[in-house]
Scaffold this motif. Structure first.
Motif, PDB file in Angstrom:
ATOM      1  N   ARG A 156      36.627  27.622  -9.365  1.00 36.82           N
ATOM      2  CA  ARG A 156      38.028  27.218  -9.235  1.00 36.82           C
ATOM      3  C   ARG A 156      38.185  26.327  -8.015  1.00 36.82           C
ATOM      4  O   ARG A 156      37.381  26.360  -7.078  1.00 36.82           O
ATOM      5  CB  ARG A 156      38.923  28.436  -9.140  1.00 36.82           C
ATOM      6  N   LEU A 157      39.237  25.548  -8.047  1.00 35.22           N
ATOM      7  CA  LEU A 157      39.576  24.671  -6.932  1.00 35.22           C
ATOM      8  C   LEU A 157      40.180  25.528  -5.835  1.00 35.22           C
ATOM      9  O   LEU A 157      41.012  26.385  -6.099  1.00 35.22           O
ATOM     10  CB  LEU A 157      40.615  23.658  -7.443  1.00 35.22           C
ATOM     11  N   CYS A 158      39.756  25.337  -4.600  1.00 36.35           N
ATOM     12  CA  CYS A 158      40.314  26.162  -3.534  1.00 36.35           C
ATOM     13  C   CYS A 158      41.005  25.359  -2.448  1.00 36.35           C
ATOM     14  O   CYS A 158      41.730  25.910  -1.650  1.00 36.35           O
ATOM     15  CB  CYS A 158      39.268  27.116  -2.950  1.00 36.35           C
ATOM     16  N   LYS A 159      40.835  24.043  -2.415  1.00 34.51           N
ATOM     17  CA  LYS A 159      41.575  23.194  -1.485  1.00 34.51           C
ATOM     18  C   LYS A 159      42.678  22.496  -2.265  1.00 34.51           C
ATOM     19  O   LYS A 159      42.491  22.089  -3.391  1.00 34.51           O
ATOM     20  CB  LYS A 159      40.669  22.135  -0.843  1.00 34.51           C
ATOM     21  N   LYS A 160      43.810  22.360  -1.637  1.00 33.16           N
ATOM     22  CA  LYS A 160      44.924  21.675  -2.289  1.00 33.16           C
ATOM     23  C   LYS A 160      44.613  20.181  -2.331  1.00 33.16           C
ATOM     24  O   LYS A 160      44.448  19.541  -1.300  1.00 33.16           O
ATOM     25  CB  LYS A 160      46.219  21.927  -1.500  1.00 33.16           C
ATOM     26  N   LEU A 207      27.082  22.560  -5.406  1.00 33.65           N
ATOM     27  CA  LEU A 207      26.790  23.044  -4.049  1.00 33.65           C
ATOM     28  C   LEU A 207      27.472  22.214  -2.963  1.00 33.65           C
ATOM     29  O   LEU A 207      28.094  22.786  -2.059  1.00 33.65           O
ATOM     30  CB  LEU A 207      25.283  23.145  -3.816  1.00 33.65           C
ATOM     31  N   PRO A 208      27.419  20.868  -3.018  1.00 34.75           N
ATOM     32  CA  PRO A 208      28.145  20.099  -1.992  1.00 34.75           C
ATOM     33  C   PRO A 208      29.656  20.367  -2.008  1.00 34.75           C
ATOM     34  O   PRO A 208      30.279  20.462  -0.953  1.00 34.75           O
ATOM     35  CB  PRO A 208      27.844  18.641  -2.340  1.00 34.75           C
ATOM     36  N   LEU A 209      30.238  20.507  -3.184  1.00 35.84           N
ATOM     37  CA  LEU A 209      31.674  20.781  -3.261  1.00 35.84           C
ATOM     38  C   LEU A 209      31.999  22.176  -2.724  1.00 35.84           C
ATOM     39  O   LEU A 209      33.032  22.380  -2.079  1.00 35.84           O
ATOM     40  CB  LEU A 209      32.182  20.616  -4.688  1.00 35.84           C
ATOM     41  N   MET A 210      31.107  23.141  -2.967  1.00 40.95           N
ATOM     42  CA  MET A 210      31.322  24.488  -2.434  1.00 40.95           C
ATOM     43  C   MET A 210      31.129  24.500  -0.913  1.00 40.95           C
ATOM     44  O   MET A 210      31.913  25.119  -0.196  1.00 40.95           O
ATOM     45  CB  MET A 210      30.376  25.502  -3.103  1.00 40.95           C
ATOM     46  N   GLU A 211      30.098  23.811  -0.433  1.00 40.47           N
ATOM     47  CA  GLU A 211      29.834  23.765   1.009  1.00 40.47           C
ATOM     48  C   GLU A 211      30.990  23.121   1.774  1.00 40.47           C
ATOM     49  O   GLU A 211      31.265  23.477   2.914  1.00 40.47           O
ATOM     50  CB  GLU A 211      28.536  23.012   1.286  1.00 40.47           C
ATOM     51  N   ASN A 212      31.670  22.171   1.152  1.00 41.58           N
ATOM     52  CA  ASN A 212      32.792  21.493   1.793  1.00 41.58           C
ATOM     53  C   ASN A 212      34.129  22.166   1.504  1.00 41.58           C
ATOM     54  O   ASN A 212      35.180  21.657   1.887  1.00 41.58           O
ATOM     55  CB  ASN A 212      32.836  20.024   1.365  1.00 41.58           C
ATOM     56  N   GLY A 213      34.094  23.297   0.801  1.00 38.02           N
ATOM     57  CA  GLY A 213      35.291  24.094   0.595  1.00 38.02           C
ATOM     58  C   GLY A 213      36.259  23.591  -0.467  1.00 38.02           C
ATOM     59  O   GLY A 213      37.427  23.952  -0.456  1.00 38.02           O
ATOM     60  N   TYR A 214      35.785  22.773  -1.400  1.00 34.54           N
ATOM     61  CA  TYR A 214      36.665  22.272  -2.455  1.00 34.54           C
ATOM     62  C   TYR A 214      36.724  23.189  -3.666  1.00 34.54           C
ATOM     63  O   TYR A 214      37.743  23.283  -4.324  1.00 34.54           O
ATOM     64  CB  TYR A 214      36.248  20.864  -2.893  1.00 34.54           C
ATOM     65  N   ILE A 215      35.608  23.815  -3.975  1.00 36.23           N
ATOM     66  CA  ILE A 215      35.600  24.762  -5.087  1.00 36.23           C
ATOM     67  C   ILE A 215      34.924  26.049  -4.618  1.00 36.23           C
ATOM     68  O   ILE A 215      34.201  26.043  -3.616  1.00 36.23           O
ATOM     69  CB  ILE A 215      34.886  24.209  -6.352  1.00 36.23           C
ATOM     70  N   GLU A 216      35.183  27.118  -5.358  1.00 35.68           N
ATOM     71  CA  GLU A 216      34.559  28.398  -5.041  1.00 35.68           C
ATOM     72  C   GLU A 216      34.262  29.147  -6.330  1.00 35.68           C
ATOM     73  O   GLU A 216      34.969  28.959  -7.326  1.00 35.68           O
ATOM     74  CB  GLU A 216      35.450  29.232  -4.131  1.00 35.68           C
ATOM     75  N   PRO A 217      33.234  29.984  -6.312  1.00 32.02           N
ATOM     76  CA  PRO A 217      32.924  30.789  -7.502  1.00 32.02           C
ATOM     77  C   PRO A 217      33.919  31.943  -7.600  1.00 32.02           C
ATOM     78  O   PRO A 217      34.425  32.431  -6.589  1.00 32.02           O
ATOM     79  CB  PRO A 217      31.517  31.296  -7.232  1.00 32.02           C
ATOM     80  N   THR A 218      34.192  32.376  -8.810  1.00 30.36           N
ATOM     81  CA  THR A 218      35.112  33.504  -8.993  1.00 30.36           C
ATOM     82  C   THR A 218      34.422  34.834  -8.749  1.00 30.36           C
ATOM     83  O   THR A 218      35.069  35.802  -8.388  1.00 30.36           O
ATOM     84  CB  THR A 218      35.724  33.488 -10.409  1.00 30.36           C
ATOM     85  N   ILE A 219      33.105  34.884  -8.946  1.00 28.26           N
ATOM     86  CA  ILE A 219      32.340  36.115  -8.706  1.00 28.26           C
ATOM     87  C   ILE A 219      31.391  35.834  -7.544  1.00 28.26           C
ATOM     88  O   ILE A 219      30.234  35.468  -7.740  1.00 28.26           O
ATOM     89  CB  ILE A 219      31.553  36.547  -9.967  1.00 28.26           C
TER      90      ILE A 219
END
Length: 115
Positions: free
Chosen positions: A110-114, A86-98
């Motif tokens: 998946r990783l969403c920030k470079k 959740l912290p990584l998703m809230e900070n935009g580093y990872i995102e769910p595929t569904i």
């Protein structure tokens, strides 16, 4: 005994390959690790190598929650989700595929920030 020794050598060889690949793919691994650690303070308890493997796995392809837990050595899914995902998703580093079905059993991350 020989089988165990070969297994350890194989693990060590794989870790060296991951480190070499990361040094090429991630120009500043320490910066990537620092970014993730700031987004998720719980990651500070892990070594740089473990966090690097976590980043590498997510860069390679989307991963299941079980695979990510395995990399970090976590066993409690709820705690892992709340303290790390959740912290990584809230900070935009990872995102769910569904995104439409967050609790899907087929959910991958998946990783969403470079990094």
């Amino acid at each position: 005994m020989l089988i165990l020794k070969l297994g350890k050598e194989e693990i060590q060889r794989n870790q060296e390959i991951v480190k070499e690949h990361l040094s090429q793919v991630v120009p500043s691994l320490s910066q990537a690790v620092l970014s993730l650690s700031q987004a998720c303070p719980k990651l500070n308890q892990y070594t740089t190598d473990v966090i690097a493997e976590f980043i590498y796995a997510l860069r390679e392809k989307p991963q299941s929650i079980l695979r990510l837990m395995e990399i970090l050595g976590e066993t409690n899914r709820t705690r892992f989700r709340n303290k790390i995902l959740l912290p990584l998703m809230e900070n935009g580093y990872i995102e769910p595929t569904i995104k439409e079905v967050p609790n899907s059993p087929k959910q991958l991350y998946r990783l969403c920030k470079k990094l």
